[in-house]
Design a protein around this motif. Structure first.
Motif, PDB file in Angstrom:
ATOM      1  N   ASN A   1       0.842  -1.196   0.000  1.00 39.62           N
ATOM      2  CA  ASN A   1       0.000   0.000   0.000  1.00 39.62           C
ATOM      3  C   ASN A   1       0.874   1.241   0.000  1.00 39.62           C
TER       4      ASN A   1
ATOM      5  N   ASP B   1      -1.979   5.013  -4.459  1.00 40.48           N
ATOM      6  CA  ASP B   1      -2.760   3.836  -4.823  1.00 40.48           C
ATOM      7  C   ASP B   1      -3.917   4.227  -5.733  1.00 40.48           C
TER       8      ASP B   1
ATOM      9  N   LEU C   1      -7.740  -2.395   1.108  1.00 41.42           N
ATOM     10  CA  LEU C   1      -6.346  -2.373   0.671  1.00 41.42           C
ATOM     11  C   LEU C   1      -5.390  -2.749   1.794  1.00 41.42           C
TER      12      LEU C   1
END
Length: 972
Positions: A169, A611, A699
């Motif tokens: 991440n 992201d 995530l």
């Protein structure tokens, strides 16, 4: 008389002896200076300056032009270790060749990235190879072997694996903690690193920015306890840039930097990458740590020995520089051919359905008129870790070269607009100057420090104005391009100029967002489609937000610039000259076949530090393929991207889809050869393509088992499965056999090309436990081979799978276990296209229930959990469990706890305050422990409570409040 060279200069001596000799000759200050990334020369010993770190993920990066190979995820899509080994070899040759001309080129290369592609929204997915640990390890081992070279002693370059550990991440990447339970750690994350390390082709690793189980990766106990236990070789651990300082701020893990660097050094970090080329800050902290007794000279010597070992293996201390010192191969015909071969091997044919009354649309026939359309149709995109292009081939270039320029037309599909100010003038781009080639060369050396151009005139506003090409890359993120092809960009002086050849940089200065003038701020952004058309639906017009600076575009007498305040922003109306889909529809209607090229720009919406927010194809590009298909049903969609997209409607409507990662300098030529049928596609997906965002976990959920993630555990139906990829021919699988032979399972399978086209096939072998006692993967890749077969030809493939590969991490006993019983081996063309199966039986002793009266329960060794996260038991080692939300609490489940003839009491080792409740799985409460404040998260106490149990039961433990549970013990 010539003096005899010192032992460290003698190539005939063992490396360890040479390193010991050199270490003894260094003073304490000289040794300490070697702990920074940029180490100074030691002139009295003839020791040159040295730096760790040369980016080389898919070609030499940040050193100017070099051969650019496909992105790492594209190399993963080849499923071809030998090809990837040759790529690594070519990259290392070019590193050496550049080093011979410029000593700023480093031989300690920071590549490859082996973080698993667990979640396709991760911004750096382009850097990894696959979501599967076995495939990742195989490709990484091949690449590092190429980087290392095949000399028995010396190394061409010294590769460092990135990023240790469990790092997927970019969101809050330097402060977030991945909760990684022991099974996921040992069965998933560690395996990607272990293969290349055990193969002896790795010089070291780089820890990641994030924390794992509450402890920064730069303090990971697994560096010493696990990583260095895999090999007898010295491994050099290099910190990520700025990470040592992060331990104090923003992580707040230590109060002082002296404590932080001391802890990192003791944990196994050997080289500190911090404060750029200025070593004085880190060295001052290390001296402070020595002065406070936080570290000793032996800690410094240990780290220095590891660095000197790597330098010795690189040939630095040899009089002639070692066997690789004279390497000059750079941009050779062989390397150019290899770049094309790798790009071809990475192309994945996702779908190729027959049209009404015709066969499959691909390969393209002739003589057809081809329309190439789409935002990436004439693009050859680079990413953050690319070198500069020596050669360039876009899809348009490749198709025109292959089919003839007279047969190939192009429509990019940008929205052509003008921006009108509130006073009625239009933004105008003044005539620009030539490309800044000196700046381009400078950019390659450190693109993070590159400043924008200020030598060009800024935009102005007048009655005539200029037409701008607008692209909406998704989430309302726009680029604007001038008529001369340059992108609008903002330099440090705040002026807006048409100055950038492409979007790029650590902070991208070429992206904007339109906001309705009546909205309150940045959350009021809108996509280009909503904003276009005079004032659109917003009577107050639009503001233009510059995303790189966070300021708004304003128009002043001296030019267009970015103002800090929203109140100073210019109000624009967006006047559409032509929508992209209109141009695309015209081109498509006039062609026999349409090739839509869509995808991402690797510097926008999904990259390092950022992201993705969705799997969806951006709306702008979604409109383009729909317009092309409406005008011409013979439409191919080519997705050129760093990551998967969810495109279920395109997959259902279009006759043919392909995917390839950004393929480097030969991408266009390679794609054209595949579309034309000169090469049969044989790339395979290295990660699952999900059908929708709803298929994804959060995530930050790193529990692939509990979260049912990747092809290993996903219970839904993917859009395209792991390992998927079609061909222009067909293959049969026959005669799959398997037999246990000692510590290995030997398998054999015959693959036959039953079609009329020569092609590669990727034969994939999976295994599943038939009746496991714990949750196991649906199937797991254990072997594969890419083989080329002529029409009608067969190949009998043999595989040797270690019996250990059938195992799992037994949390009850803290060890790797192969459960006796039946295992089904599956051979086929993908994880969802299994052609043959065969079963084997393994013997042995079943693990049995948890012996809790003997060892109790380590809290982290749960079987199931809800609402908890793993945290650090101490700042050095060990794990504990805490509720993710102390107010909501969390639950842990431990299966098959054996209390034998009976247990009479329990103890809990806890820190913090709250309650611990023990019950049976059916909810029957057994005990409740009130935990008074212990004095902090690391101040543990052990509290007892009566507990009467016997036999084998499932135990449930509920946690409430801000406490940490480390261990539960039981008395008989």
């Amino acid at each position: 008389m010539t003096p005899h060279p010192p032992p460290f200069r003698d190539p005939a001596l063992p490396v360890a002896r040479r390193v010991d000799d050199l270490l003894d000759r260094l003073t304490a200050d000289e040794r300490l200076a070697l702990l920074h990334q940029f180490t100074p020369a030691v002139d009295r010993l003839g020791l040159a300056a040295f730096r760790t770190g040369q980016e080389a993920l898919h070609g030499v990066a940040w050193m100017g032009p070099a051969t650019v190979f496909p992105q790492s995820v594209g190399l993963g899509a080849t499923w071809h270790p030998e090809l990837v080994r040759r790529v690594g070899e070519a990259v290392s040759r070019e590193v050496r060749a550049l080093r011979a001309k410029d000593d700023r080129a480093g031989l300690n290369v920071w590549a490859p990235t082996v973080n698993l592609l667990r979640n396709p929204l991760w911004g750096r997915g382009e850097e990894g190879y696959a979501e599967d640990p076995a495939l990742t390890a195989a490709i990484a081992t091949a690449f590092t072997r190429g980087l290392r070279g095949d000399h028995p002693v010396y190394w061409r370059t010294a590769p460092v694996l990135k990023h240790w550990l469990a790092h997927n991440n970019e969101t809050a990447r330097d402060t977030s903690s991945a909760s990684v339970r022991p099974r996921v750690l040992h069965e998933y994350d560690l395996r990607a690193f272990r293969g290349p390390v055990e193969a002896g082709a790795v010089a070291g690793v780089m820890p990641a920015y994030n924390l794992v189980n509450g402890r920064p990766n730069h303090l990971s106990p697994y560096l010493e306890d696990t990583l260095r236990a895999w090999t007898d070789q010295e491994l050099l651990v290099c910190s990520d840039a700025g990470a040592p300082s992060n331990l104090v701020e923003p992580q707040g893990y230590f109060a002082t930097h002296e404590e932080a660097v001391a802890a990192a050094l003791r944990a196994g970090v050997d080289s500190f990458t911090d404060h750029g080329t200025d070593a004085s800050v880190i060295l001052g902290r290390l001296r402070g740590a020595l002065g406070r007794g936080l570290i000793g000279p032996e800690d410094v010597d240990r780290a220095v020995r590891r660095q000197l070992t790597v330098r010795c293996l690189l040939g630095e201390f040899d009089p002639a520089g070692g066997p690789y010192a004279d390497e000059t191969r750079f941009d050779t015909a062989e390397h150019r051919e290899l770049a094309r071969e790798a790009a071809e091997a990475a192309v994945v044919l996702l779908a190729n359905e027959p049209l009404d009354g015709e066969g499959p649309l691909l390969p393209l026939g002739g003589p057809e008129r081809i329309a190439v359309v789409g935002l990436l149709g004439d693009a050859c995109k680079l990413d953050w870790y690319s070198g500069a292009l020596l050669h360039r081939s876009s899809p348009l270039d490749g198709l025109r070269e292959r089919f003839g320029a007279d047969r190939v037309t192009f429509a990019e599909g940008v929205d052509r607009i003008r921006l009108r100010t509130a006073s009625g003038d239009l933004l105008r781009v003044p005539d620009g100057g030539p490309a800044d080639t000196a700046r381009a060369a400078e950019a390659a050396l450190d693109p993070a420090l590159l400043a924008g151009r200020t030598d060009l005139p800024p935009l102005t506003a007048d009655a005539e104005g200029s037409e701008l090409a607008l692209v909406d890359w998704g989430d309302g993120v726009l680029t604007l391009r001038a008529p001369d092809g340059r992108y609008l960009s903002v330099a440090e002086d705040g002026f807006v100029r048409a100055s950038a050849e492409e979007p790029g940089g650590w902070v991208v200065q070429e992206t904007f967002r339109l906001e309705a003038a009546g909205d309150d701020g940045p959350d009021g952004g809108h996509g280009a489609e909503e904003a276009q058309g005079s004032r659109g639906s917003h009577g107050d017009g639009h503001l233009l937000l510059h995303l790189g600076s966070g300021g708004y575009v304003s128009v002043a007498a001296d030019g267009v610039k970015v103002a800090a305040a929203r109140e100073s922003a210019e109000v624009f109306s967006v006047e559409t000259v032509e929508r992209g889909e209109e141009a695309v529809a015209r081109a498509a209607a006039a062609a026999d076949v349409v090739v839509v090229v869509a995808g991402n720009d690797p510097h926008i919406n999904g990259r390092e530090t950022e992201d993705r927010t969705t799997l969806a194809l951006p709306g702008h590009q979604d409109r383009l393929w729909r317009a092309a298909h409406a005008a011409n049903p013979r439409t191919v969609l080519v997705l050129v991207s760093s990551y998967p997209y969810a495109v279920p409607e395109a997959a259902a409507a279009l006759p043919a889809l392909l995917w390839t990662a950004h393929g480097g300098q030969a991408a266009g030529t390679a794609l054209a050869r595949v579309l034309a049928g000169d090469v049969s596609p044989a790339g395979r997906l290295p990660q699952t393509w999900y059908a929708a965002d709803a298929d994804l976990p959060d995530l930050l959920d790193y529990d692939v088992i509990g979260g049912r993630q990747t092809y290993l555990y996903f219970d839904g139906t993917p859009l395209f499965p792991f390992g998927h990829g079609l061909s222009y021919t067909t293959f049969d699988y026959e005669e799959l056999t398997a037999a246990v032979d000692g510590e290995a399972v030997r398998l054999s399978c015959t693959v036959t090309n039953t079609g009329a086209v020569a092609s590669d096939e990727v034969a994939q072998v999976y295994v599943r436990a038939v009746a496991p006692s714990v949750p196991r993967p649906h199937r797991e890749l254990v072997a594969h081979e890419r083989v080329r077969l002529a029409p009608g030809a067969s190949a009998t493939l043999s595989f040797e799978v270690p019996v250990a590969a059938l195992g799992f991490w037994d949390v009850a006993r803290g060890r790797w276990t192969v459960e006796p019983g039946a295992y089904e081996f599956q051979a086929g063309a993908s994880s969802a296209d299994i052609r043959r199966t065969v079963r084997v039986e393994t013997a042995g002793v079943a693990p049995g229930p948890r012996p809790v009266l003997v060892a109790g329960l380590s809290a982290a060794d749960y079987d199931e959990q809800s609402g908890t996260v793993l945290v650090d038991r101490t700042k050095v080692s060990g794990d504990a469990v805490t509720p993710a939300d102390p107010a909501e609490g969390g639950t842990l489940v431990y299966r098959s706890c054996d209390f034998a003839g009976g247990g009479s009491g329990a103890t809990v080792t806890v820190a913090g305050e709250g309650t611990v409740e023990l019950s049976l799985a059916d909810g029957t409460r057994l005990a409740r422990v009130e935990v008074p404040p212990t004095g902090g998260p690391y101040a543990y106490t052990t509290l007892g409570v009566p507990l009467l149990l016997h036999g084998v039961v499932d135990l449930r433990i509920a946690l409430h409040g801000p406490l940490r549970l480390a261990h539960v013990g039981f008395t008989g």
